[in-house]
Design a protein around this motif. Sequence first.
Motif: not given
Length: 211
Positions: A2-30
């Motif tokens: 078990k661990k605690t993580l900051p969370l960034f919900p998205l309408n997609l599914v990411v799999f282990p080892n998959e690479k994902l580029n993100l554009h961060i613009f909302e203040p909370r996610y910045r």
Amino acid sequence: MKKTLPLFPLNLVVFPNEKLNLHIFEPRYRQLIGECLEQESNFGIPAFINNKIESYGTEMKIVALNQVYEDGRMDIETQGVHIFKLLNFDNPFEDKLYAGGEVEIVDLLDDTSEDIFKELVQSLKRLYELLQLNLDLNFRSYQFISFEMAHKVGLSVEQEYELLTIPSESDRQLYLLSHLKRAIPIIYDMERTKERVRMNGHFRHFDPLNF
């Protein structure tokens, strides 16, 4: 684990080892990404499907910070690390702008069947032949090949999420194989229909029939 993580919900599914580029613009996610960069820590992407936070998601690590804009926006490269099950979701998390929660890392079973794998690859090739698309089979890893194939077979986001929740590699491959076995006959019939439509209205040569 078990661990605690900051969370960034998205309408997609990411799999282990998959690479994902993100554009961060909302203040909370910045704020979230800024703290992860500063602390060299990871964050979680729980799947957000049909306006609901789902129970499973993927722990992500930041691979590179590509650009920081004058207004604080960021372009980052990330990569999936582990699948987790969400135990609780706090929004906002403690005194932060973003959400967070406790998660439990899911143990994955590497029980690949050679026969299932071969049939899966052949079915995938057949799908791409029907669609007249080039198929890249240069996988990054063969340990959990189902994750490498998941975005290549035309699953819906709901189906990708269901795949994410299956801990056994052989069961995930069987899930993909079952999907292909349903999809290929439908696509084959569609391609035949398209060919008939293309032929309609054109001169066609018919050999005489012998009775």
